[in-house]
Design an enzyme around this catalytic site. Structure first.
Site, short mmCIF file in Angstrom:
data_model
loop_
_atom_site.label_atom_id
_atom_site.label_comp_id
_atom_site.label_asym_id
_atom_site.label_seq_id
_atom_site.Cartn_x
_atom_site.Cartn_y
_atom_site.Cartn_z
N ASP A 59 29.31 61.02 57.72
CA ASP A 59 29.58 60.11 58.84
C ASP A 59 30.81 59.24 58.65
O ASP A 59 30.84 58.11 59.16
CB ASP A 59 28.37 59.20 59.10
CG ASP A 59 27.18 59.97 59.65
OD1 ASP A 59 27.26 61.21 59.73
OD2 ASP A 59 26.16 59.32 59.98
N CYS A 96 25.28 66.69 61.08
CA CYS A 96 25.22 67.03 59.66
C CYS A 96 24.94 68.50 59.37
O CYS A 96 25.73 69.19 58.72
CB CYS A 96 24.16 66.17 58.97
SG CYS A 96 24.38 64.40 59.21
N LYS A 150 23.29 65.07 49.11
CA LYS A 150 22.52 65.42 50.32
C LYS A 150 22.58 66.91 50.61
O LYS A 150 23.66 67.49 50.68
CB LYS A 150 23.07 64.60 51.49
CG LYS A 150 22.45 64.93 52.83
CD LYS A 150 23.03 64.02 53.90
CE LYS A 150 22.55 64.40 55.29
NZ LYS A 150 23.08 63.50 56.33
N HIS A 152 20.13 68.74 53.29
CA HIS A 152 19.94 68.76 54.74
C HIS A 152 20.14 70.13 55.37
O HIS A 152 20.71 70.26 56.45
CB HIS A 152 20.87 67.74 55.42
CG HIS A 152 20.35 67.27 56.75
ND1 HIS A 152 21.07 66.49 57.62
CD2 HIS A 152 19.16 67.50 57.37
CE1 HIS A 152 20.37 66.24 58.69
NE2 HIS A 152 19.20 66.85 58.57
N HIS A 243 26.52 57.27 55.48
CA HIS A 243 25.44 57.37 56.45
C HIS A 243 24.56 56.12 56.39
O HIS A 243 24.45 55.48 55.35
CB HIS A 243 24.62 58.63 56.15
CG HIS A 243 23.75 59.09 57.26
ND1 HIS A 243 22.60 58.40 57.63
CD2 HIS A 243 23.82 60.18 58.08
CE1 HIS A 243 22.01 59.05 58.63
NE2 HIS A 243 22.74 60.13 58.93
N ASP A 301 31.79 65.21 56.99
CA ASP A 301 30.99 66.24 57.66
C ASP A 301 31.01 66.11 59.17
O ASP A 301 30.78 67.09 59.88
CB ASP A 301 29.55 66.21 57.14
CG ASP A 301 28.80 64.95 57.55
OD1 ASP A 301 29.46 63.93 57.87
OD2 ASP A 301 27.55 64.97 57.53
N ASN A 302 31.27 64.92 59.69
CA ASN A 302 31.38 64.72 61.15
C ASN A 302 31.98 63.36 61.40
O ASN A 302 32.28 62.60 60.47
CB ASN A 302 30.02 64.84 61.84
CG ASN A 302 28.91 64.05 61.18
OD1 ASN A 302 27.97 64.62 60.59
ND2 ASN A 302 29.01 62.74 61.24
N LYS A 319 30.04 60.41 66.72
CA LYS A 319 29.17 61.40 66.09
C LYS A 319 28.16 61.95 67.10
O LYS A 319 27.63 61.23 67.93
CB LYS A 319 28.42 60.76 64.93
CG LYS A 319 27.31 61.61 64.33
CD LYS A 319 26.55 60.85 63.27
CE LYS A 319 25.40 61.70 62.72
NZ LYS A 319 24.67 61.01 61.64
#
Length: 753
Positions: A59, A96, A150, A152, A243, A301-302, A319
């Site tokens: 994030d 994610c 992480k 996920h 995050h 990642d985003n 996001k």
């Protein structure tokens, strides 16, 4: 007569003295100081496989790094980026799970079945078992592979764990969001558990240790225990930061005390913890002998979530959206092996490109039977050559179709029950009887009103498709076949032909054939997710050149011209523009359906979190409902990203030729898609049933493998949709019957009177 020899002897003696006094132990100081050629160590493809360090943050927005925003203190990241190659045209996915799946598989999410949303903690879902991952291929090339942080990507079976997907070791969390100190993770109120794992076991006893620091210390231990001279190393450091929850150590907050916004202050402090972690890891790489033969990749990642302190300014969106703020990623490559360093690259790159690029660096070969969506972009990164990529499919999500016929709005909503709606839209509520009674009386005073009969889902018989009054009915009703609710999610506050920009003649696909566009139905393929697909063998639809249009009448998004709000009818014959999709081809970017919240949010505008933070990232886009309503249910946007990087000028009305060409590309990709795999939550995943920790809950000896388990859910949404269609048809028939009875009753009453 011979020439005199004294001067010659003196010269020889002087040269001998200088020759003998030279220090042979010192090297070339000019090259040592970095003033010589920059390719003294690097080659486009290193002969010896390099050590690969991939640092993935969570994030982190476009405006959340020092070289984009001087108020964010990231000296290590700024220096590494300045000495390497900054990637300023690099794209990721908006949330994610899709980004991480595309990083490890090199495939778009439409080719893995993960088109829709994220993998929730209680969902029996993970990466498809038949796809080889990047660490698995690196293992075959002789690498030692380790992952920290992480995951996920699903964990309902042990076959889904990182250690079963190519990593020799794993230390981190399996879900999408955990507490930085207690490592507790919740999938809604009352469904919480401990989530810190060492390989395939629970790592108890780590409470109180900050996760970013903990992962950095473990990374140093891995580097110290490994011999860089004997075997290459692949380390994926997937940091939890930045995050939510916003939990920085207090010592990192003080440098940002001048920031008025509390969330922004904490967020910036967490970015500084990431910078320090990268500093410690790069120091260890130099000290332990890895650096001279290493490649360091840094990527987010985003995009960021502005509501929780992040910032994508000046990009549009956030996001969870397909605007630039959600998919434009912060990234750079730092390596002594780069042939051309200290530069900014604007080559078009995507997160799927890391799979073939890093595999090529490792000396591996991509199998001919393995179809990837990524490209080997090492020549682009190292030598500055043009990127082999000309287009990016951001996504096609057939489950996200918020707009249906113009009279009503259908929404696929994952918000919790009772969540207040934004933008003034109601959640599946019927129009008040009082209003209908008044309006019916004004229109037809002699006849008594027909009260709307309430049906399941809160829709009146008028909304269900029965016979409607002749007056215009402005409905704000929501509902439909995809209006199924899901539990709370804490993780979410979680080819060569290409279009060119320019004048009137430059907006078509180059080298295209002039023919009528095919009438392609936008529909999910029924091929199984568990089987491979060779979609590159499909013939590509040629675009349809149309009459050229000038770009001088560009219209800003805030003021659409007359006739630009409604989608042209011809677009539905190519691709269903109600489906949420986004594609980038050359300079052009097309969005269909509901791209998500589309505001430009400057940093430090909100002083606190707006309510429960786990409802901030939802597949429903109620927050953008007012804007979509103001645009007349607009579902097509077109932008020239090179000339308009902030997406302020929609050119869909001025350039229907470009819209047609990009819709054909979407239709092409849609024919290669596998079915969406998004199963319902499994109650057996409750941490209370497993000692208070999130662990795999489906045993490997239950008689079904991963493929059989996933096959159970194939077509589940299609079945549910058919069932609801039958129910709605039955209710529609009943509504007609009720309408007939009421009409007959009115006639009898009037005749008696």
């Amino acid at each position: 007569m011979f020439p005199p020899t004294a001067p010659l002897a003196a010269l020889i003696g002087w040269l001998s003295l200088g020759f003998l006094s030279a220090d042979w132990t010192t090297g070339n100081r000019v090259e040592e100081e970095g003033e010589g050629p920059q390719n003294d160590q690097g080659t486009p493809h290193p002969k010896k496989p390099p050590h690969i360090i991939f640092i993935l943050t969570d994030d982190q927005g476009y405006n959340d790094i020092g070289y984009h925003n001087p108020s964010i203190r990231t000296p290590t990241l700024d220096r590494l980026a300045a000495e390497g190659v900054r990637l300023e045209n690099y794209y990721v996915q908006p949330i994610c799970t899709p980004s991480r799946s595309q990083l490890l598989t090199g495939r778009y999410q439409i080719h893995t079945g993960l088109q829709h949303s994220i993998i929730r903690p209680r969902q029996p879902s993970c990466l498809p078992p038949h796809l080889s991952t990047l660490p698995q291929r690196l293992q075959q090339a002789g690498y030692a592979t380790h992952m920290l942080g992480k995951w996920h990507l699903g964990f309902y079976r042990k076959a889904c764990l990182p250690t079963r997907k190519g990593f020799d070791t794993f230390f981190g969390s399996l879900t999408g969001s955990v507490d930085y100190y207690s490592y507790g993770s919740c999938d809604g109120p009352g469904l919480c558990g401990y989530d810190l794992h060492d390989n395939e076991g629970v790592a108890w006893g780590q409470q109180g240790r900050y996760s970013t620091l903990l992962y950095t210390q473990r990374a140093r231990k891995i580097l110290e225990a490994h011999d860089p001279a004997t075997r290459p190393l692949f380390l994926l450091l997937s940091l939890q930061a930045v995050h939510t929850p916003l939990q920085p150590p207090k010592s990192y907050i003080y440098p940002y005390r001048h920031m008025f916004n509390v969330a922004r202050r904490k967020y910036a402090a967490m970015v500084s913890t990431v910078d320090e972690a990268v500093h410690n890891i790069t120091y260890a790489l130099r000290k332990l002998g890895y650096y001279r033969n290493s490649v360091i990749v840094f990527s987010t990642d985003n995009g960021a979530q502005p509501f929780t302190g992040g910032s994508n300014w000046p990009l549009r969106g956030r996001k969870g959206t397909y605007w630039e703020g959600g998919v434009r990623g912060v990234a750079f490559v730092h390596s002594p092996l780069l042939k051309r360093r200290r530069r900014v690259s604007k080559a078009l790159l995507h997160i799927t490109d890391w799979y073939p690029t890093l595999l090529g660096l490792a000396g591996g070969n991509v199998s001919q039977s393995e179809v990837l969506d990524g490209f080997d972009v090492w020549p682009t990164l190292s030598e500055g050559k043009p990127s082999p990529r000309h287009e990016i499919l951001h996504n096609i999500d057939p489950l996200h179709t918020p707009h249906s016929p113009p009279s009503h709005t259908l929404t696929f909503d994952t918000a919790p029950k009772g969540t207040p709606r934004q933008g003034g839209r109601l959640n599946a509520t019927k129009p008040t009887k009082k209003k209908k009674k008044k309006k019916r009386k004004k229109k037809k005073p002699p006849k008594p009103p027909a009260k709307p009969v309430s049906r399941r889902g809160g829709l009146s018989r008028y909304a269900r498709g029965s016979r409607q009054p002749t007056r215009k009915h402005k409905s704000k009703i929501q509902g439909g076949s995809k209006a199924r609710r899901y539990p709370l999610l804490r993780d979410s506050p979680d080819e060569q032909n290409h279009l060119t920009s320019g004048g009137a003649e430059s907006g078509f696909l180059q080298g295209s054939r002039s023919r009528r566009p095919p009438r392609t139905r936008s529909k999910i393929h029924t091929r199984s997710r568990a089987t491979g697909h060779h979609y590159q063998g499909d013939t590509q639809p040629g675009p349809t050149p149309a009459t050229s249009h000038n770009n001088t009448n560009d219209t800003p998004v805030t003021g659409q011209p007359p006739g630009a709000t409604a989608t042209p009818q011809w677009s539905q014959h190519i691709f269903d523009t109600n489906v949420q999709a986004a594609i980038r081809v050359g300079d052009w970017k097309l969005l269909t359906g509901d791209p998500g919240h589309g505001d430009w949010v400057p940093p430090q505008m909100l002083s606190s979190l707006p309510g429960p933070w786990w409802t901030l990232e939802r597949t429903s886009t109620s927050s953008s409902s007012s804007s979509s309503k103001a645009a007349g249910h607009k579902n097509v946007w077109l932008f020239n990203i090179s000339g308009d990087p902030y997406e302020r000028w929609d050119q869909s009305a001025q350039r229907p030729d470009v819209v047609t060409a990009l819709l054909e590309r979407l239709a092409f990709y849609n024919r290669t898609a596998v079915p969406v795999f998004f199963p319902p939550d499994d109650p057996r995943a409750d941490p209370a049933l497993h000692g208070g920790a999130w662990v795999p809950w489906v045993e490997e000896d239950e008689g079904r493998g991963v493929e059989e388990e996933q096959e159970l859910y194939r077509g589940v949404y299609k079945q549910r949709r058919r069932k609801k269609q039958k129910t709605m048809m039955r209710q529609k028939q009943m509504s007609k019957l009720n309408s007939y009875v009421l009409k007959l009753n009115n006639q009898l009453t009037s005749s008696l009177v």
